[in-house]
Design an enzyme around this catalytic site. Sequence first.
Site, PDB file in Angstrom:
ATOM      1  N   ILE A  18       0.757  -1.224  -0.058  1.00  0.00           N
ATOM      2  CA  ILE A  18      -0.158  -0.040  -0.063  1.00  0.00           C
ATOM      3  C   ILE A  18       0.712   1.079   0.164  1.00  0.00           C
ATOM      4  O   ILE A  18       0.572   2.239  -0.820  1.00  0.00           O
ATOM      5  CB  ILE A  18      -0.915   0.044   1.240  1.00  0.00           C
ATOM      6  CG1 ILE A  18      -1.709  -1.270   1.114  1.00  0.00           C
ATOM      7  CG2 ILE A  18      -1.854   1.056   1.173  1.00  0.00           C
ATOM      8  CD1 ILE A  18      -2.654  -1.331   2.489  1.00  0.00           C
ATOM      9  N   LEU A  39      13.029  -2.464   4.751  1.00  0.00           N
ATOM     10  CA  LEU A  39      13.056  -3.301   3.852  1.00  0.00           C
ATOM     11  C   LEU A  39      12.946  -4.874   4.323  1.00  0.00           C
ATOM     12  O   LEU A  39      13.621  -5.846   3.913  1.00  0.00           O
ATOM     13  CB  LEU A  39      14.069  -3.346   2.793  1.00  0.00           C
ATOM     14  CG  LEU A  39      14.362  -1.939   2.143  1.00  0.00           C
ATOM     15  CD1 LEU A  39      15.879  -1.798   1.423  1.00  0.00           C
ATOM     16  CD2 LEU A  39      13.109  -1.596   1.292  1.00  0.00           C
ATOM     17  N   ASP A  57      14.638   1.761  10.343  1.00  0.00           N
ATOM     18  CA  ASP A  57      13.549   1.059  11.057  1.00  0.00           C
ATOM     19  C   ASP A  57      12.778   2.202  11.727  1.00  0.00           C
ATOM     20  O   ASP A  57      13.112   3.229  12.332  1.00  0.00           O
ATOM     21  CB  ASP A  57      14.289   0.397  12.129  1.00  0.00           C
ATOM     22  CG  ASP A  57      13.435  -0.557  12.889  1.00  0.00           C
ATOM     23  OD1 ASP A  57      12.268  -0.455  13.443  1.00  0.00           O
ATOM     24  OD2 ASP A  57      13.933  -1.809  13.024  1.00  0.00           O
ATOM     25  N   ILE A  58      11.379   2.016  11.791  1.00  0.00           N
ATOM     26  CA  ILE A  58      10.584   3.088  12.546  1.00  0.00           C
ATOM     27  C   ILE A  58      10.760   3.106  13.945  1.00  0.00           C
ATOM     28  O   ILE A  58      10.380   4.187  14.686  1.00  0.00           O
ATOM     29  CB  ILE A  58       8.821   2.755  12.210  1.00  0.00           C
ATOM     30  CG1 ILE A  58       8.646   1.284  12.362  1.00  0.00           C
ATOM     31  CG2 ILE A  58       8.812   3.122  10.609  1.00  0.00           C
ATOM     32  CD1 ILE A  58       7.237   1.093  12.650  1.00  0.00           C
ATOM     33  N   LEU A  76       2.351   3.431   7.589  1.00  0.00           N
ATOM     34  CA  LEU A  76       1.840   2.205   7.089  1.00  0.00           C
ATOM     35  C   LEU A  76       2.821   1.224   7.349  1.00  0.00           C
ATOM     36  O   LEU A  76       2.307  -0.238   7.259  1.00  0.00           O
ATOM     37  CB  LEU A  76       1.570   2.176   5.516  1.00  0.00           C
ATOM     38  CG  LEU A  76       0.707   3.435   5.085  1.00  0.00           C
ATOM     39  CD1 LEU A  76       0.713   3.421   3.388  1.00  0.00           C
ATOM     40  CD2 LEU A  76      -0.778   3.317   5.649  1.00  0.00           C
ATOM     41  N   SER A 120      -6.704  -1.925  10.792  1.00  0.00           N
ATOM     42  CA  SER A 120      -7.048  -3.368  10.057  1.00  0.00           C
ATOM     43  C   SER A 120      -8.465  -3.651  10.586  1.00  0.00           C
ATOM     44  O   SER A 120      -8.710  -3.468  11.619  1.00  0.00           O
ATOM     45  CB  SER A 120      -6.013  -4.225  10.253  1.00  0.00           C
ATOM     46  OG  SER A 120      -6.510  -5.366   9.924  1.00  0.00           O
ATOM     47  N   TYR A 143      -1.706  -9.652  16.283  1.00  0.00           N
ATOM     48  CA  TYR A 143      -1.543  -8.498  15.088  1.00  0.00           C
ATOM     49  C   TYR A 143      -2.832  -7.381  15.613  1.00  0.00           C
ATOM     50  O   TYR A 143      -2.381  -6.337  15.532  1.00  0.00           O
ATOM     51  CB  TYR A 143      -1.599  -9.207  14.009  1.00  0.00           C
ATOM     52  CG  TYR A 143      -1.978  -8.121  12.757  1.00  0.00           C
ATOM     53  CD1 TYR A 143      -1.010  -7.142  12.433  1.00  0.00           C
ATOM     54  CD2 TYR A 143      -3.216  -8.098  12.015  1.00  0.00           C
ATOM     55  CE1 TYR A 143      -1.367  -6.222  11.257  1.00  0.00           C
ATOM     56  CE2 TYR A 143      -3.517  -7.076  11.097  1.00  0.00           C
ATOM     57  CZ  TYR A 143      -2.549  -6.379  10.571  1.00  0.00           C
ATOM     58  OH  TYR A 143      -2.937  -5.498   9.919  1.00  0.00           O
ATOM     59  N   LYS A 147      -2.584  -3.486  16.918  1.00  0.00           N
ATOM     60  CA  LYS A 147      -3.173  -2.333  16.420  1.00  0.00           C
ATOM     61  C   LYS A 147      -3.887  -1.418  17.145  1.00  0.00           C
ATOM     62  O   LYS A 147      -3.909  -0.426  17.008  1.00  0.00           O
ATOM     63  CB  LYS A 147      -3.965  -2.915  15.004  1.00  0.00           C
ATOM     64  CG  LYS A 147      -3.254  -3.391  13.876  1.00  0.00           C
ATOM     65  CD  LYS A 147      -2.462  -2.202  13.139  1.00  0.00           C
ATOM     66  CE  LYS A 147      -1.625  -2.718  11.926  1.00  0.00           C
ATOM     67  NZ  LYS A 147      -1.040  -1.676  11.067  1.00  0.00           N
TER      68      LYS A 147
HETATM   69  N1  LIG Z   1      -2.930  -4.922   2.588  1.00  0.00           N
HETATM   70  C1  LIG Z   1      -3.985  -5.219   3.304  1.00  0.00           C
HETATM   71  O1  LIG Z   1      -4.989  -5.769   3.004  1.00  0.00           O
HETATM   72  C2  LIG Z   1      -4.131  -4.710   4.602  1.00  0.00           C
HETATM   73  C3  LIG Z   1      -5.186  -4.851   5.651  1.00  0.00           C
HETATM   74  C4  LIG Z   1      -5.414  -4.320   6.769  1.00  0.00           C
HETATM   75  C5  LIG Z   1      -4.303  -3.546   7.251  1.00  0.00           C
HETATM   76  N2  LIG Z   1      -3.098  -3.385   6.393  1.00  0.00           N
HETATM   77  C6  LIG Z   1      -2.105  -2.293   7.166  1.00  0.00           C
HETATM   78  O2  LIG Z   1      -1.722  -1.544   6.167  1.00  0.00           O
HETATM   79  C7  LIG Z   1      -0.355  -1.191   6.321  1.00  0.00           C
HETATM   80  C8  LIG Z   1       0.408  -1.552   4.948  1.00  0.00           C
HETATM   81  O3  LIG Z   1       0.139  -2.917   4.641  1.00  0.00           O
HETATM   82  P1  LIG Z   1       0.817  -3.907   3.286  1.00  0.00           P
HETATM   83  O4  LIG Z   1      -0.186  -4.698   2.812  1.00  0.00           O
HETATM   84  O5  LIG Z   1       1.349  -2.464   2.260  1.00  0.00           O
HETATM   85  O6  LIG Z   1       1.892  -4.454   3.880  1.00  0.00           O
HETATM   86  P2  LIG Z   1       3.490  -4.468   3.427  1.00  0.00           P
HETATM   87  O7  LIG Z   1       4.044  -5.858   4.394  1.00  0.00           O
HETATM   88  O8  LIG Z   1       3.495  -4.791   1.952  1.00  0.00           O
HETATM   89  O9  LIG Z   1       4.260  -3.181   3.878  1.00  0.00           O
HETATM   90  C9  LIG Z   1       4.676  -2.927   5.081  1.00  0.00           C
HETATM   91  C10 LIG Z   1       5.939  -2.275   5.039  1.00  0.00           C
HETATM   92  O10 LIG Z   1       6.373  -1.869   6.368  1.00  0.00           O
HETATM   93  C11 LIG Z   1       7.781  -2.206   6.253  1.00  0.00           C
HETATM   94  N3  LIG Z   1       8.105  -2.347   7.558  1.00  0.00           N
HETATM   95  C12 LIG Z   1       8.094  -3.506   8.580  1.00  0.00           C
HETATM   96  N4  LIG Z   1       8.485  -3.234   9.835  1.00  0.00           N
HETATM   97  C13 LIG Z   1       9.203  -2.064   9.527  1.00  0.00           C
HETATM   98  C14 LIG Z   1      10.123  -1.274  10.515  1.00  0.00           C
HETATM   99  N5  LIG Z   1      10.359  -1.919  11.853  1.00  0.00           N
HETATM  100  N6  LIG Z   1      10.650  -0.176  10.268  1.00  0.00           N
HETATM  101  C15 LIG Z   1      10.539   0.101   8.682  1.00  0.00           C
HETATM  102  N7  LIG Z   1       9.713  -0.439   8.064  1.00  0.00           N
HETATM  103  C16 LIG Z   1       9.176  -1.771   8.337  1.00  0.00           C
HETATM  104  C17 LIG Z   1       8.084  -3.687   5.563  1.00  0.00           C
HETATM  105  O11 LIG Z   1       9.455  -3.690   5.021  1.00  0.00           O
HETATM  106  C18 LIG Z   1       7.002  -3.276   4.370  1.00  0.00           C
HETATM  107  O12 LIG Z   1       7.574  -2.724   3.305  1.00  0.00           O
HETATM  108  C19 LIG Z   1       0.042  -2.094   7.450  1.00  0.00           C
HETATM  109  O13 LIG Z   1       0.051  -1.209   8.666  1.00  0.00           O
HETATM  110  C20 LIG Z   1      -0.872  -3.309   7.703  1.00  0.00           C
HETATM  111  O14 LIG Z   1      -0.912  -3.546   8.946  1.00  0.00           O
HETATM  112  C21 LIG Z   1      -3.045  -3.622   5.354  1.00  0.00           C
END
Ligand SMILES: NC(=O)c1ccc[n+]([C@@H]2O[C@H](COP(=O)([O-])OP(=O)(O)OC[C@H]3O[C@@H](n4cnc5c(N)ncnc54)[C@H](O)[C@@H]3O)[C@@H](O)[C@H]2O)c1
Length: 321
Positions: A18, A39, A57-58, A76, A120, A143, A147
């Site tokens: 996203i 990454l 890292d966040i 995100l 989520s 998880y 959140k």
């Molecule tokens: N995709 C969905 O359908 C969905 C549904 C509900 C909630 N979400 C939420 O939306 C957000 C984005 O989801 P997504 O599907 O793009 O997931 P994704 O895993 O593709 O992206 C998340 C990114 O966060 C990065 N990340 C993880 N830990 C980190 C850290 N400690 N420091 C820096 N970066 C870090 C990862 O490398 C990854 O690129 C997330 O918070 C997820 O919980 C997504």
Amino acid sequence: MAGAGRGPVVVTGAAGFIGSNLADRLVAEGYRVVGVDDLSYGVIEQVPEGVEFHCMDIRAPELYRLFGGAEAVFHLAAKNCIADCQSDPVETSSVNVVGTVNVFEAARRAGVGRVIYAESSALYEGSSVLPTPEGEEAPESFYAVSKVAGRRFAEAYTRFHGMATTALRYFCVYGPRQDYRRTIPPVMSAFILHLLRGERPTIYGTGEKRRDFVYVDDVNDFHLLCLTDPRTVGRVFNLGSGRSDSVREIFDLIQGLLGTAVEPRYLPDLPGEALETRAEIGAARSLGWAPRVKLEEGLRRSIAYIRQHVLEPGGAPAGGL
Ligand SMILES: NC(=O)c1ccc[n+]([C@@H]2O[C@H](COP(=O)([O-])OP(=O)(O)OC[C@H]3O[C@@H](n4cnc5c(N)ncnc54)[C@H](O)[C@@H]3O)[C@@H](O)[C@H]2O)c1
């Protein structure tokens, strides 16, 4: 262009599914975009051109330095593969709770007053109310609990520092760059990739489970609204399509689009999965937002992306499942 000449917008998780789509859209709208990602799940190739990218890292104490002068932060980044979260609750809370607090703290320290962050539909996993409104909350998994904790901190940052926050409760977002590398990838990208490779996709359970799927561009429409509409501040919004489709229906639809006729492999159901998710989207709709991309069109675009970017020319896979 909408955002030309304005302060930068920070996107955490910019190398993920996203986040990278959002960064793309923001760049196209003329915003300067600062992307942060460690990454751990995302890949650098997904970070769109034009984004000032930082591999960080966040949870890093120096995160605030990247936020200086920003107009808003979209947070995100998360550990969000449910299976990984269940097997490592300590790391899950470290990234999703401590990391989220560090993002709020970095915003406060850098003087950024606006943070839009990801929740989520997993928060509804213990509820049987359908369609599910925002007021309904029943987190069960590590998880989902992580959140909820993030939101409690958002509320405290509003209380003590006047921070303007918005929580976005995504349902099953799908589209280009959906992560197909996970242990158990999201159904759509897994089905498409297996079928394009001539393999039998796996369905966990009977295929009757229903999910609310929403296309990533529709989600981005709401992201942009958050930057311009003050009515989004201090609120929680479901972002889904408001309808649900079964896993088997999705499988059949994809087969129809690809012209294949493969019988899937059925494996036992994954534990703790809801039978159906379906969002009540009246709150987002009341601000003029609506999901526009129809399932078939969204799947066509997802297939085109996987053909072009995941499979090498000639059909050989570029990455493994
Ligand atoms: N995709 C969905 O359908 C969905 C549904 C509900 C909630 N979400 C939420 O939306 C957000 C984005 O989801 P997504 O599907 O793009 O997931 P994704 O895993 O593709 O992206 C998340 C990114 O966060 C990065 N990340 C993880 N830990 C980190 C850290 N400690 N420091 C820096 N970066 C870090 C990862 O490398 C990854 O690129 C997330 O918070 C997820 O919980 C997504």
